[in-house]
Design an enzyme around this catalytic site. Structure first.
Site, PDB file in Angstrom:
ATOM      1  N   GLU A 182       0.866  -1.190   0.000  1.00  0.00           N
ATOM      2  CA  GLU A 182       0.000   0.000   0.000  1.00  0.00           C
ATOM      3  C   GLU A 182       0.891   1.224   0.000  1.00  0.00           C
ATOM      4  O   GLU A 182       1.746   1.360   0.875  1.00  0.00           O
ATOM      5  CB  GLU A 182      -0.882   0.019   1.266  1.00  0.00           C
ATOM      6  CG  GLU A 182      -1.756  -1.194   1.444  1.00  0.00           C
ATOM      7  CD  GLU A 182      -2.816  -1.308   0.374  1.00  0.00           C
ATOM      8  OE1 GLU A 182      -3.189  -0.278  -0.209  1.00  0.00           O
ATOM      9  OE2 GLU A 182      -3.250  -2.435   0.097  1.00  0.00           O
ATOM     10  N   CYS A 208      -2.192   9.158   4.315  1.00  0.00           N
ATOM     11  CA  CYS A 208      -2.075   8.802   2.905  1.00  0.00           C
ATOM     12  C   CYS A 208      -3.340   9.238   2.164  1.00  0.00           C
ATOM     13  O   CYS A 208      -3.316   9.562   0.994  1.00  0.00           O
ATOM     14  CB  CYS A 208      -1.883   7.306   2.763  1.00  0.00           C
ATOM     15  SG  CYS A 208      -3.060   6.405   3.754  1.00  0.00           S
TER      16      CYS A 208
HETATM   17  P1  NAD Z   1       8.322   5.009   4.329  1.00  0.00           P
HETATM   18  O1  NAD Z   1       8.134   4.399   3.001  1.00  0.00           O
HETATM   19  O2  NAD Z   1       9.446   5.940   4.493  1.00  0.00           O
HETATM   20  O3  NAD Z   1       8.521   3.885   5.417  1.00  0.00           O
HETATM   21  C1  NAD Z   1       7.620   2.816   5.588  1.00  0.00           C
HETATM   22  C2  NAD Z   1       8.324   1.636   6.229  1.00  0.00           C
HETATM   23  O4  NAD Z   1       9.257   1.139   5.315  1.00  0.00           O
HETATM   24  C3  NAD Z   1       9.103   1.981   7.474  1.00  0.00           C
HETATM   25  O5  NAD Z   1       8.952   0.943   8.397  1.00  0.00           O
HETATM   26  C4  NAD Z   1      10.502   2.047   6.982  1.00  0.00           C
HETATM   27  O6  NAD Z   1      11.460   1.786   7.977  1.00  0.00           O
HETATM   28  C5  NAD Z   1      10.517   0.985   5.942  1.00  0.00           C
HETATM   29  N1  NAD Z   1      11.563   1.103   4.908  1.00  0.00           N
HETATM   30  C6  NAD Z   1      12.172   2.212   4.479  1.00  0.00           C
HETATM   31  N2  NAD Z   1      13.046   1.902   3.515  1.00  0.00           N
HETATM   32  C7  NAD Z   1      12.983   0.586   3.336  1.00  0.00           C
HETATM   33  C8  NAD Z   1      13.645  -0.323   2.473  1.00  0.00           C
HETATM   34  N3  NAD Z   1      14.534   0.070   1.587  1.00  0.00           N
HETATM   35  N4  NAD Z   1      13.312  -1.618   2.551  1.00  0.00           N
HETATM   36  C9  NAD Z   1      12.372  -2.044   3.419  1.00  0.00           C
HETATM   37  N5  NAD Z   1      11.752  -1.232   4.265  1.00  0.00           N
HETATM   38  C10 NAD Z   1      12.033   0.071   4.225  1.00  0.00           C
HETATM   39  O7  NAD Z   1       6.924   5.679   4.727  1.00  0.00           O
HETATM   40  P2  NAD Z   1       6.521   6.481   6.021  1.00  0.00           P
HETATM   41  O8  NAD Z   1       7.187   7.811   5.985  1.00  0.00           O
HETATM   42  O9  NAD Z   1       6.677   5.652   7.229  1.00  0.00           O
HETATM   43  O10 NAD Z   1       4.956   6.670   5.775  1.00  0.00           O
HETATM   44  C11 NAD Z   1       4.448   7.622   4.954  1.00  0.00           C
HETATM   45  C12 NAD Z   1       4.111   7.072   3.593  1.00  0.00           C
HETATM   46  O11 NAD Z   1       3.244   5.969   3.730  1.00  0.00           O
HETATM   47  C13 NAD Z   1       3.368   8.047   2.719  1.00  0.00           C
HETATM   48  O12 NAD Z   1       3.840   7.938   1.411  1.00  0.00           O
HETATM   49  C14 NAD Z   1       1.914   7.571   2.802  1.00  0.00           C
HETATM   50  O13 NAD Z   1       1.136   7.940   1.716  1.00  0.00           O
HETATM   51  C15 NAD Z   1       2.118   6.102   2.881  1.00  0.00           C
HETATM   52  N6  NAD Z   1       0.976   5.454   3.510  1.00  0.00           N
HETATM   53  C16 NAD Z   1       0.128   4.728   2.704  1.00  0.00           C
HETATM   54  C17 NAD Z   1      -0.977   4.123   3.262  1.00  0.00           C
HETATM   55  C18 NAD Z   1      -1.941   3.331   2.431  1.00  0.00           C
HETATM   56  O14 NAD Z   1      -2.770   2.619   2.982  1.00  0.00           O
HETATM   57  N7  NAD Z   1      -1.872   3.389   1.120  1.00  0.00           N
HETATM   58  C19 NAD Z   1      -1.233   4.253   4.631  1.00  0.00           C
HETATM   59  C20 NAD Z   1      -0.332   4.974   5.408  1.00  0.00           C
HETATM   60  C21 NAD Z   1       0.775   5.555   4.834  1.00  0.00           C
END
Ligand code: NAD
Length: 963
Positions: free
Chosen positions: A724, A758
């Protein structure tokens, strides 16, 4: 009072008074039910056809907003085109979009409106006063208006009231009487911010009341929705303390449809007695019945009104009597058009020997003129409630009156349109026995905390204190089977106050990650053999534990990620919902299920877990999303490794502890706090991880999809990624949108949790005709909200998550200045990671501000020529997560349903706050893999299917088929 003979006497008296009122009142029809003339015929048709009635009122509701003749014609046809209207409106309909149509329709609605709503002109007010004097009746005035969303609007509301007061002082021989709505005195009238709301309302009222006291006026505070009731009463009592002067009459409206009305009546009586002063009480039945029921059902709160109309009627009589018993301190105004209730009041007053000056009857202007005459003729003091306002401002009032008085259970309808028998109209109310509440079975969302209850607010405050006193601990790295040193330490801080350390977390190294995967692999065999029922039970047990600690969990969110009280509570409630929802879903998917059966062959399919699951979560819904993904994986039989976001590890640790406490084995659910780029990535690429559930940014999501697709040495299965990602969500504001609603819902959709959802709105595409008004009203509305630490409930907007996020968002604001026009920038404190909210206009679809996810309180408003262009602009994006439309034209709503292809489309409501099960949530296109969380298909992604086909034929012998 009491005893059978007294009651018998009362009933006899009611019958006699009722009959004489009835005979007089039926000599003429109120204009609404006068079948002669065009309006009467249309009203009569509408009464017999529920759909026409609804279409007619929907049409009238949009009318004030429509500018051009073409727009009026379009809406008229859209709502009423399918009805054979006959008469003038029928002819008008055949005219097509001729300008005469708009004029004729508008004039016709104006005429109806004028029966119930007086123009805010001295001459019109004079006319109405003269008309009422002839009855004889006095008046109480109400400056009706649109919803108050900005402080400027609140100021204008007050100004209108002051002008009205002065006008009445000049034009009438009697002291002025005015009704005020406290919620219209400030844009933020919020029970969670009791003292602030009260202070703001009082500050505005001061000036008005000083003058009201001089003029010896009667000022009645209107009662509003259930949620505001406590706050309204508190503010009313403050007013009384602040203006103890004799000579003016303060009054409050109380609603008999509320089961808690007797308690409020007693509170008012006691207050009046303790301060030895007279208080007016307007006793009404209540005007928000439908909304109260609908809202309570939506929120799963107890319904705050009686469902049986007879209960309301019965309580109305009891409260009338109660008020009449205190004539020295209470001045009752019995307000309504119900023959029985009025006859009862008159009889009860007579029985107590109350004189003409001891109480009064109140009726609404235009509703029941013949009944007014009948009451006045009995020598009863009569006051008519006169709403003052122009059509645009008064439309909500008008519609409410029209709906109310033409509804099936409307007493006016029963009296005049249906000509019910007198004995029926005068029968004493007999509520049906209350049946035990048969709650629907199946899934139900957890109700959110009702913070209008001071006890709930106190409990939350207490939880915040308790959480704060337990902070500052170090969370040890603890993966069974290794004592490797942590890779580092993460200091968790409060985003609202940079210097406040909440705790320290030891971070996992790759050795920990490998060990955790090995542990999970070892646990898989036994976990998948645990019956699905048992796994579901563990999820439910976790949900129960979560509910027991809901305030503390939410309080921790307030401190760790900067959510406000309501948003934090909603996140916990959603987590509980996921646990219960997936538990129920898994039970339904469990076991072998026959596919097509053939004689001599058995075909069965079953869902089975896939293997070790890495749960990689974002920080913005710190409990709900992590719980949702983890519980889906677990209940399906997959061992999980929780890899929370760095910014929300304390909450993740709470979830982990709860799952273990509920009985999930330690090796089946391991917590691995670590960096995404190292530990997260390692898990994704690990050959023994079969399933990755990720929610986060598009950049990371796409990288995970790519890496998970690369087969590495030792890998034994194709990885499944449930992914997501982000959004660039747009709200369309059509030319006919209800701007009160569009502004309010956009405000919360774009700036709620500082735009860090999001689902948040980051683009508005407004049609040219409403663009400027929408933009400036939104900016003014936003300006009413100060930013501050969310642990203080007066702040609904707080900091962004980190310094890094703040800097990134500020760069977008700078960019916006070169791409468009900054029309609003708020003010924020310096102490935390605050970003002042920003609104831009003049942004074009190609601009970066219109294309990139900003994830902060920055909104771009784009302008479109027409609806279809607005839709094209909305769709011109790589993202497709949520979207919204504010429109009242059915064909535009249909078009949006068909073409506005996003995961979640919201029409005429805010675009955030999806509910598990009712609104499965998730994006399509580049926003997600397209199967929504909390929906019917989500769990299947954590499973694969196996099919077994068995030949059961043995040497020509065909056994009976199993099913
Ligand atoms: P992010 O992508 O920076 O991080 C999400 C998770 O991924 C964290 O746990 C992070 O540590 C991990 N991560 C980061 N780099 C990684 C890698 N290379 N490999 C594996 N894991 C890795 O996102 P965020 O800042 O925590 O959240 C905000 C984002 O999430 C926004 O883009 C928002 O739109 C999205 N979001 C989407 C939904 C949805 O349901 N579509 C819901 C909530 C948030």
């Amino acid at each position: 009072m009491g005893g059978p003979s007294v009651l018998h006497g009362l009933e006899a008296s009611i019958a006699e008074i009722g009959r004489s009122l009835y005979e007089r009142a039926l000599r003429a029809n109120p204009s609404l039910f006068d079948a002669r003339g065009l309006r009467g015929r249309l009203a009569a048709r509408a009464l017999s056809d529920e759909r026409l009635r609804s279409a007619l009122f929907h049409f009238i509701d949009t009318l004030p907003q429509l500018d051009s003749a073409a727009e009026v014609a379009g809406h008229f046809r859209a709502y009423l085109g399918n009805y054979e209207l006959g008469g003038l409106w029928g002819r008008v309909l055949r005219l097509g979009s001729h300008p005469a149509l708009a004029g004729a329709v508008r004039a016709s609605v104006q005429r109806v409106a004028r029966e119930f709503l007086v123009e805010p002109q001295p001459s019109a007010i004079r006319r109405v006063l003269r008309r009422l004097a002839r009855l004889p009746a006095s008046a109480t005035f109400d400056a009706v208006g649109e919803a108050v969303l900005t402080e400027q609007e609140a100021e204008r509301y007050l100004q209108r009231n002051v002008e009205l007061l002065e006008l009445l002082a000049r034009e009438s021989n009697e002291p002025p009487a005015i009704s005020v709505k406290l919620s219209a005195l400030t844009a933020r009238f919020d029970p969670l911010d009791r003292s602030g709301s009260c202070r703001r309302a009082m500050a505005r009222l001061n000036w008005f009341l000083t003058r009201a006291v001089e003029l010896k006026a009667t000022v009645t505070v209107d009662m509003e929705q259930h949620e505001l009731k406590g706050l309204i009463l508190d503010t009313f009592f403050e007013v009384l303390e602040a203006f103890p002067h004799a000579g003016w009459l303060p009054g409050i409206a109380l609603q008999a449809y509320a089961p808690d009305a007797p308690a409020h009546v007693e509170r008012v009586i006691q207050f009046a007695r303790s301060r030895r002063r007279r208080i007016g009480v307007r006793l009404v039945k209540g005007a928000y019945w439908d909304t109260e029921v609908a809202l309570a059902e939506q929120r799963n709160w107890p319904i705050p009104v009686f469902l049986d109309k007879a209960q309301t009627d019965q309580q109305y009589e009891l409260l009338t009597a109660r008020l009449f018993d205190h004539p020295d301190v209470i001045y009752p105004a019995i307000a309504g058009h119900n023959l029985r209730s009025l006859a009862h009041a008159i009889a009860a007053a007579r029985m107590r020997g109350l004189g003409r000056d001891a109480w009064e009857v109140q009726m609404l202007l235009g509703m029941a003129d013949p009944l007014c005459k009948a009451v006045a003729s009995k020598g009863i003091q009569l006051r008519v409630y006169v709403p003052v306002g122009d059509l645009l401002a008064g439309i909500a009032y008008l519609i409410r009156r029209l709906m109310e008085n033409t509804a099936n259970n409307s007493i006016l309808r029963q009296t005049y349109a249906e000509r019910r028998q007198l004995v029926d109209l005068l029968a004493a109310p007999h509520p049906a026995p209350v049946e035990a509440e048969g709650r629907a079975t199946g899934f139900r969302n957890i109700p959110l905390i009702d913070f209008s209850d001071p006890k709930s607010a106190a409990a939350f405050r207490h939880a915040l204190d308790a959480v704060r006193s337990g902070l500052g601990r170090t969370l040890r790295m603890n993966v069974d089977g290794t004592t490797d040193r942590p890779a580092g330490h993460h200091v968790c801080t409060n985003p609202a106050s940079r210097d406040e350390t909440l705790g320290v977390v030891e971070m996992a190294s790759l050795v920990h990650a490998d060990r955790a995967v090995a542990n999970a692999v070892g646990a898989f065999e036994s976990w998948r053999e645990v019956p699905a029922m048992r796994r579901a039970e563990l999820c439910r047990r976790t949900a129960d534990l979560m509910l027991e600690r809901r305030e503390r969990l939410a309080a921790l969110e307030v401190l760790e990620v900067g959510k406000n009280w309501r948003e934090a509570d909603a996140d916990v409630a959603e987590a509980v919902d996921y646990l219960r929802f997936y538990a129920q879903q898994m039970e339904a998917l469990d076991g072998w299920r026959p596919t097509a059966g053939f004689p001599g062959e058995r075909n069965d399919l079953r869902y089975e877990p896939r293997g070790v699951a890495a749960i990689i979560a974002p920080w913005n819904f710190p409990l709900a999303i992590l719980t949702g993904m983890a519980s889906a994986a677990l209940v399906a039989g997959n061992p999980v490794i929780l890899k929370p976001a760095e910014q929300a590890m304390l909450i993740a640790a709470e979830l982990h502890a709860l799952l273990l406490e509920a009985g999930v084995p330690a090796a089946v659910c391991q917590l691995l706090p670590g960096e995404g780029e190292t530990v997260g990535r390692h898990l994704v690429e690990h050959p023994d991880v079969g399933l990755i559930a990720f929610t986060g940014s598009r950049e990371v999501g796409l990288a995970i999809l790519e890496r998970a697709g690369r087969v590495v040495s030792g890998q034994r299965q194709v990885k499944r990624v449930v992914c997501e990602m982000g959004g660039k969500n747009a709200i369309l504001v059509d030319a006919d949108a209800d701007l009160d609603e569009a502004v309010l819902h956009t405000l919360h959709s774009a700036f709620g949790f500082q735009g860090q959802k999001c689902s948040a709105a980051s683009r508005v595409i407004a049609l040219k005709s409403v663009h400027d008004r929408f933009a400036s009203r939104l900016a003014d509305a936003l300006d009413c909200y100060p930013y501050g630490p969310p642990e203080d409930p007066q702040y609904i907007f707080g900091p962004v998550i980190s310094e890094q996020a703040r800097e990134r968002i500020e760069r977008y604001v700078e960019l916006g200045k070169s791409e468009g026009k900054l029309i609003y920038r708020g003010r924020v404190p310096q102490s935390g990671h605050y970003v002042a909210p920003a609104i831009f206009t003049g942004i074009l679809p190609r601009h970066r501000l219109a294309r990139e996810e900003i994830f902060g309180p920055v909104l771009s408003i784009l302008c479109a020529e027409n609806f279809s262009q607005a839709l094209d602009m909305a769709l011109d994006s790589e993202f497709a997560l949520t979207g919204g439309v504010f429109s009242r034209l059915p064909e535009h709503i249909d078009l949006a349903r068909r073409r506005f292809r996003v995961g979640n489309l919201y029409i005429n409501r805010r675009i955030t706050g999806a509910l598990v099960s009712a609104q499965p949530f998730g994006g399509i296109a580049m926003s997600g893999t397209g199967v929504q969380a909390g929906g019917p298909d989500y769990l299947k992604q954590f499973l694969w299917t196996r099919v077994v086909s068995e030949n059961t034929l043995r040497h020509g012998f065909v056994p009976p088929s199993a099913g």
